[in-house]
Enzyme design. Structure first.
Site, short mmCIF file in Angstrom:
data_model
loop_
_atom_site.label_atom_id
_atom_site.label_comp_id
_atom_site.label_asym_id
_atom_site.label_seq_id
_atom_site.Cartn_x
_atom_site.Cartn_y
_atom_site.Cartn_z
N LYS A 69 -7.25 -0.36 -10.49
CA LYS A 69 -7.89 -1.03 -9.36
C LYS A 69 -9.12 -0.23 -8.90
CE LYS A 69 -6.88 -2.64 -4.65
NZ LYS A 69 -7.96 -1.92 -3.95
N HIS A 105 -13.06 -1.66 -3.05
CA HIS A 105 -12.22 -1.15 -1.96
C HIS A 105 -12.57 -1.82 -0.63
CE1 HIS A 105 -9.33 2.31 -1.48
NE2 HIS A 105 -9.45 1.91 -0.23
N SER A 127 0.82 -1.21 0.00
CA SER A 127 0.00 0.00 0.00
C SER A 127 0.86 1.26 0.00
CB SER A 127 -0.90 0.00 1.25
OG SER A 127 -1.55 1.25 1.40
N TYR A 148 -1.89 5.79 -4.67
CA TYR A 148 -2.86 6.87 -4.62
C TYR A 148 -2.21 8.08 -5.28
CZ TYR A 148 -5.69 4.37 -1.13
OH TYR A 148 -6.48 3.46 -0.48
N THR A 158 -5.13 2.89 -7.67
CA THR A 158 -6.46 2.90 -7.06
C THR A 158 -7.23 4.11 -7.55
OG1 THR A 158 -5.77 1.68 -5.10
CG2 THR A 158 -7.71 3.06 -4.88
#
Length: 385
Positions: free
Chosen positions: A248, A272, A124, A147, A173
């Site tokens: 994603k 998510h 992440s 992100y 994402t």
């Protein structure tokens, strides 16, 4: 070391050795008992009414099998290739943030467990270990979840660091221009424990998460994440990296086609973990629509709700090239550290292998749409009687 940190480490570093774990879902009860309420709620909860959170699991239960018999299943091959990388099984690790809240070893333990299982770990952006630190744990196939921050220089630096650290793909994402309404986090005034930071942003003055009147994470996202993210940014990302980009957060045919048009190397069907838009469909429900729209041009993967080897089989029968697991990893990590994550991967592998054998499938290519029945097909059959 502060007394708060000592207490936190004592809480999260115990063992589940006294309990016989027979399936991955059992780790959640152990994690709930061991973790501080704020941390457990952060990992476990969904958005608003949590309908999608429940549906992510229940939708799997409504898909039934059509097993074939009298097939030699003495040898089962679960190996597969993802973006050119051969792995032992189509079960991979999804990005889950802030894993050192679950266990002092955090992302280090998860990386080692994934490597031992010869599968892929996705790190992440909001990890409590940096890309360089995770790379230092040893060899392994790793993807980096991204992100997009308002400051694109930050994004570019982070992507280049992931490249240098040997990460093999970017999982972009796209479903989080704003954080979903996670009411447990609001009630708990969620924020990172003071001895942890978002390590990938530590040197950029973006690693700390301040307390807020509601959720500290929601405030952080509102201040840092770019709400203007659009398809042109997928193109921009391709201009700054040679790594393949997985989009994603796709759950519709329309966005599948747009992802492919804009150069995606693959798609991850994801809601998510049911933490963004409540009453979005379960990912297993959305999967076939996405697969049909992709028309085999790029691989399609799935995350959300996978807790059994039977779930993995159902996803592959509906056209997925593989699945990613999230919550089972952090709950096992909280319970037994690296050993727990290894056990989760092994249990899912064993269950999936058994499902293949009992369905008459000796390799992944033998798993077909004819091996399952969906609710709509059942209803259609009943209506014809």
């Amino acid at each position: 070391m502060s007394s708060l940190r000592v207490l936190f480490l004592v809480i999260v570093s115990g063992s589940a050795a006294n309990m016989e774990i027979t399936n991955v879902s059992e780790y959640e009860a152990i994690a709930k008992q061991k973790l501080p309420k704020m941390v457990y709620d952060y990992y476990a909860s969904g958005a608003e009414d949590q309908w999608t959170l429940k549906e992510n699991r229940e939708a799997f239960s409504r898909i039934l099998f059509r097993p074939r018999i009298l097939i030699d299943v003495s040898k089962i091959d679960m190996t597969t290739t993802v973006l050119g990388f051969k792995i032992s099984m189509p079960i991979m690790i999804a990005p889950t943030a802030m894993q050192k809240m679950a266990h002092p070893e955090g992302e280090y333990a998860t990386a080692r467990a994934a490597s031992a299982a010869n599968t892929i770990m996705t790190l992440s952006s909001w990890a409590t270990s940096s890309v360089e630190e995770v790379a230092s744990t040893g060899p392994g196939i790793r993807f980096f979840q991204l992100y997009v921050y308002k400051d694109r220089n930050v994004v570019e630096q982070l992507v280049r660091r992931a490249e240098r650290a040997g990460f093999k793909a970017i999982a972009l994402t796209v479903d989080t221009p704003r954080l979903g309404r996670r009411e447990a986090d609001i009630k708990n005034r969620f924020t990172l424990p003071p001895f942890l930071t978002l390590k990938n942003f530590e040197g950029l003055d973006l690693g700390k998460m301040d307390k807020a009147d509601d959720s500290g994470l929601a405030s952080y996202v509102a201040g840092q994440i770019d709400r203007s993210l659009s398809w042109r940014d997928v193109k921009w990302l391709q201009s700054i990296t040679t790594l393949p980009i997985l989009v994603k957060g796709v759950i519709t045919a329309e966005d599948t086609r747009l992802s492919i048009q804009n150069g995606a190397a693959g798609i991850i069907v994801s809601n998510h973990g049911a933490r963004q838009l409540d009453y979005a469909p379960a990912t297993i429900t959305a999967l076939e629509e996405v697969v049909k729209a992709a028309q085999g041009r790029v691989p399609v993967f799935l995350d959300g709700g996978v807790r059994r080897g039977t779930d993995v089989f159902k996803a592959l029968a509906l056209g997925a090239s593989g699945i990613f697991i999230g919550r089972p990893v952090v709950f096992a990590l909280a319970s037994e550290g690296e050993a727990g994550v290894r056990k989760v991967l092994q249990m899912l592998r064993d269950e999936f292998e058994l499902t293949m054998a009992l369905s008459g499938c000796t390799s992944l290519s033998k798993i077909t749409r004819n091996h399952i029945v969906t609710p709509s097909e059942l209803n259609h059959s009943i209506s014809r009687l």
